[in-house]
Enzyme design. Structure first.
Site, PDB file in Angstrom:
ATOM      1  N   LYS A  54       0.842  -1.206   0.000  1.00 28.82           N
ATOM      2  CA  LYS A  54       0.000   0.000   0.000  1.00 28.82           C
ATOM      3  C   LYS A  54       0.870   1.247   0.000  1.00 28.82           C
ATOM      4  O   LYS A  54       0.622   2.190  -0.750  1.00 28.82           O
ATOM      5  CB  LYS A  54      -0.914   0.022   1.229  1.00 28.82           C
ATOM      6  CG  LYS A  54      -2.136  -0.841   1.101  1.00 28.82           C
ATOM      7  CD  LYS A  54      -2.856  -0.994   2.441  1.00 28.82           C
ATOM      8  CE  LYS A  54      -3.886  -2.099   2.358  1.00 28.82           C
ATOM      9  NZ  LYS A  54      -4.335  -2.603   3.640  1.00 28.82           N
ATOM     10  N   GLN A  98      -5.393  -1.463   9.507  1.00 28.09           N
ATOM     11  CA  GLN A  98      -5.334  -2.820   8.948  1.00 28.09           C
ATOM     12  C   GLN A  98      -6.006  -3.809   9.886  1.00 28.09           C
ATOM     13  O   GLN A  98      -5.714  -3.847  11.083  1.00 28.09           O
ATOM     14  CB  GLN A  98      -3.860  -3.205   8.704  1.00 28.09           C
ATOM     15  CG  GLN A  98      -3.655  -4.545   8.047  1.00 28.09           C
ATOM     16  CD  GLN A  98      -4.121  -4.603   6.592  1.00 28.09           C
ATOM     17  OE1 GLN A  98      -4.115  -3.610   5.895  1.00 28.09           O
ATOM     18  NE2 GLN A  98      -4.547  -5.766   6.157  1.00 28.09           N
ATOM     19  N   ASP A 121     -11.737   2.976   3.888  1.00 27.87           N
ATOM     20  CA  ASP A 121     -12.139   1.572   3.890  1.00 27.87           C
ATOM     21  C   ASP A 121     -13.663   1.433   3.825  1.00 27.87           C
ATOM     22  O   ASP A 121     -14.173   0.335   3.615  1.00 27.87           O
ATOM     23  CB  ASP A 121     -11.687   0.928   5.207  1.00 27.87           C
ATOM     24  CG  ASP A 121     -10.635  -0.138   4.996  1.00 27.87           C
ATOM     25  OD1 ASP A 121     -10.449  -0.575   3.851  1.00 27.87           O
ATOM     26  OD2 ASP A 121     -10.009  -0.526   6.000  1.00 27.87           O
TER      27      ASP A 121
HETATM   28  N1  GUN Z   1      -7.578  -6.745   5.967  1.00 26.66           N
HETATM   29  C1  GUN Z   1      -7.862  -7.459   4.844  1.00 26.66           C
HETATM   30  N2  GUN Z   1      -8.513  -6.717   3.950  1.00 26.66           N
HETATM   31  C2  GUN Z   1      -8.660  -5.502   4.509  1.00 26.66           C
HETATM   32  C3  GUN Z   1      -9.264  -4.289   4.048  1.00 26.66           C
HETATM   33  O1  GUN Z   1      -9.812  -4.172   2.946  1.00 26.66           O
HETATM   34  N3  GUN Z   1      -9.209  -3.250   4.916  1.00 26.66           N
HETATM   35  C4  GUN Z   1      -8.633  -3.364   6.141  1.00 26.66           C
HETATM   36  N4  GUN Z   1      -8.642  -2.287   6.930  1.00 26.66           N
HETATM   37  N5  GUN Z   1      -8.071  -4.452   6.582  1.00 26.66           N
HETATM   38  C5  GUN Z   1      -8.090  -5.518   5.771  1.00 26.66           C
END
Ligand code: GUN
Length: 295
Positions: A54, A98, A121
């Protein structure tokens, strides 16, 4: 194989190129870069890989990346204090915590503390409420990326039968809302659904998001259906290595479906691209700017 493979990797590359152009235009107009903060608590290796990826892609698109790595034993109050600082920081347009968080932390309370205008998100109660009400807002990345692939392949989705397998907050529920907003007839199937195969056989669109390796079989699929495989499962492969497979038995289903996303290279690459898109949309909102051309 009769199905057309849906190349999510190529689509994501195209989306990132459009984001980079718009991020540069944003910087020229706003006098600052759009900024995305990612918070990682603990040392889950898969999460560390995602977070690194990311950060790299955020910078490659011309945006500012802020990474906050906290120890696994971080206390709830300290995590909430960090979220509050990021909420108040004008350089931060998007905040992603996350998931999953270590078990002693209250995930729902942490997510709910994120300023909805920075909720890239799309997981806060405000964002999911807006989605349910059909109002503008930030939408979870994986479902939105899946919808982009579907619309690119099928055009107008009006009247199509869509079956979403899985009812998670991250994928299944928001996916169903997005398909409903596109005028699909939507069914959410899950582990308690009776005769799942018969339910899935009705579908023009199948979205598999259950987390069970290769569960969806060829004889569940209506000929010509469009199949989106959100699953990422590690299974034993040759020579003691692990192999990534989706929730769909790709080889079998590809004989029947009209189009199908592979794993890897289908939905996976879309998630981070849409995250960057959401961060830029949030930045434009914070700066009172309109993104020319849309994303
Ligand atoms: N963990 C796995 N996929 C995601 C996601 O799309 N967002 C977040 N915050 N954590 C994740």
């Amino acid at each position: 194989m009769s199905a057309v493979p849906i190349d999510g990797k190529a689509f994501a590359e195209g989306l990132r190129a459009r984001i980079a152009t718009q991020a540069a235009a944003f910087e020229a107009q706003a006098g600052r870069k759009a900024g995305l903060a990612v918070v990682l608590v603990g040392e889950d290796p898969a999460s560390e890989v995602y977070v690194r990826s990311k950060g790299r892609q955020t910078i490659a698109c011309g945006m500012a990346s802020f990474e906050h790595k906290l120890p696994a034993e971080t206390r709830q109050a300290d995590l909430l204090a960090l979220v509050a600082r990021l909420n108040a920081d004008p350089a931060v347009d998007g905040i992603l915590v996350q998931l999953p968080l270590p078990g002693h932390l209250d995930e729902q309370a942490v997510v709910a503390a994120i300023d909805p205008s920075k909720d890239v998100d799309g997981l806060t109660p405000v964002s999911s409420g807006r989605l349910a009400l059909g109002q503008n807002g930030l939408v979870p990345c994986t479902p939105l990326g899946s919808l982009m692939l579907l619309k690119d392949r099928l055009g107008d989705l009006t009247g199509l039968e869509a079956v979403v397998i899985g009812r998670s907050i991250l994928v299944g529920k928001p996916m169903a809302q997005l398909l409903l907003a596109e005028n699909c007839t939507v069914t959410i199937a899950h582990s308690r659904t009776r005769d799942l195969a018969a339910v899935v056989r009705r579908a023009d669109i199948v979205v598999a998001a259950v987390g069970r390796a290769e569960m969806v079989k060829a004889d569940w699929i209506k000929p010509g259906a469009c199949v989106i495989d959100v699953g990422i499962n590690r299974v034993p492969g040759e020579g003691g290595k692990t192999r990534l497979v989706g929730d769909v038995d790709f080889a079998g289903v590809a004989e029947v479906a009209g189009a199908i996303t592979p794993v890897p290279g289908g939905v996976g690459p879309m998630t981070i691209a849409v995250l960057l898109r959401n961060a830029l949309v949030a930045a434009a909102d914070h700066a009172g700017l309109t993104l020319a051309g849309g994303l």
